[in-house]
Design an enzyme around this catalytic site. Structure first.
Site: not given
Ligand code: 13P
Length: 284
Positions: A208, A81
């Site tokens: 998010g 990520d």
């Molecule tokens: P949240 O932690 O806000 O759920 O977002 C996760 C995310 O988008 C990881 O890249």
């Protein structure tokens, strides 16, 4: 089966659902995350930040996800990520990650295209998928805070050019969501999503996810969101459960008594989300 982002999102595209991409924050929670997918009968994307990947070990993560996915017969992807450094990406792919995100969203548009394209070339040569990002998502990612005033929404015309020139397999878009938003919910810009979906035909990604209202899920999925990221909600649940169990247990009691309830919380959240992500009322 241990598989790629491209494979699971293509299936989701055909049947009109979205694949949950859940951030693993430690090794403890990982088996229950994949077992949640097995119980729902859904694919799962396990994603790790670069820092978590380095803390656990990329090779360890690959072995664990691969062996559980194969044993439990779950379609599971291991995804890096928000990577910004080519060496981290290369290391993940060389270790066996099946998907990476190159996040060049902070760069000028042309530079983002060039760097993403180089990642795509490397990843595709090694059978891995790539997610790119255009626009800026609010909140904090990899320790870097994006102020509300600095948020830039994804422009549909840029998205078309970016996808054509880079060859990415999925595109993360900025439509009003924020990373780490767990105390309130956000207003997602559905009209903008519709415009992007109208001109871009690859799977779209929402970041998010913790701050997104569940009632918005169907519209997001019906308009091309095929990877749905959720991280903070799991982290908060794990930490708060573990805080309670650790506080109330004797120091010589087996650790599993403290950790299993936290893992179970994570599993139950993932199962709940996955049922909604399958979008059963709107399937084609
Ligand atoms: P949240 O932690 O806000 O759920 O977002 C996760 C995310 O988008 C990881 O890249």
């Amino acid at each position: 089966m241990y598989t790629t982002l491209k494979y699971v999102t293509q299936n989701a595209q055909q049947l009109n659902y979205t694949v949950g991409a859940f951030n693993a924050h430690n090794l403890e929670m990982l088996p229950d995350m994949i077992r949640a997918a097995k119980e729902i009968g859904a694919p799962i994307i396990i994603q790790t930040s670069v820092d978590t990947a380095k803390y656990i070990g990329m090779d360890v993560l690959v072995s664990v996800v691969k062996s559980i996915a194969d044993n439990e017969m779950v379609d599971a992807v291991l995804h890096l990520d928000h990577a910004r450094n080519f060496d981290d990406i290369k290391q993940a792919i060389d270790c066996g990650y099946t998907s990476v995100m190159y996040d060049g969203s902070h760069l000028p548009f042309k530079e983002n295209i060039l760097k993403t394209k180089a990642v795509v070339e490397y990843a595709h040569r090694h059978g891995a998928s790539v997610e790119g990002e255009l626009g800026t998502i609010g909140g904090t990612e990899e320790g870097i805070h994006v102020d509300d005033n600095d948020k830039v929404y994804t422009k549909p015309e840029d998205a078309v050019k970016f996808v054509q020139e880079t060859g990415v397999d999925a595109l993360a878009i900025a439509i009003g969501t924020n990373h780490g938003q767990f105390k309130s919910k956000t207003e997602v810009n559905i009209p903008l999503l519709k415009q992007i979906h109208h001109v871009v035909n690859i799977p779209l990604v929402i970041h998010g996810g913790t701050g997104v209202k569940e009632e918005d899920y169907p519209e997001l999925i019906n308009n091309g969101i095929r990877k749905f990221n959720v991280g903070t909600e799991l982290l908060v649940a794990w930490n708060s459960t573990a805080k309670t169990t650790f506080a109330s247990s004797e120091v010589n009691r087996s650790l599993r008594h403290n950790v299993i309830p936290a893992n179970e919380q994570v599993k139950s959240i993932i199962k709940h989300k996955m049922k909604l992500f399958m979008n059963l009322d709107n399937r084609t």
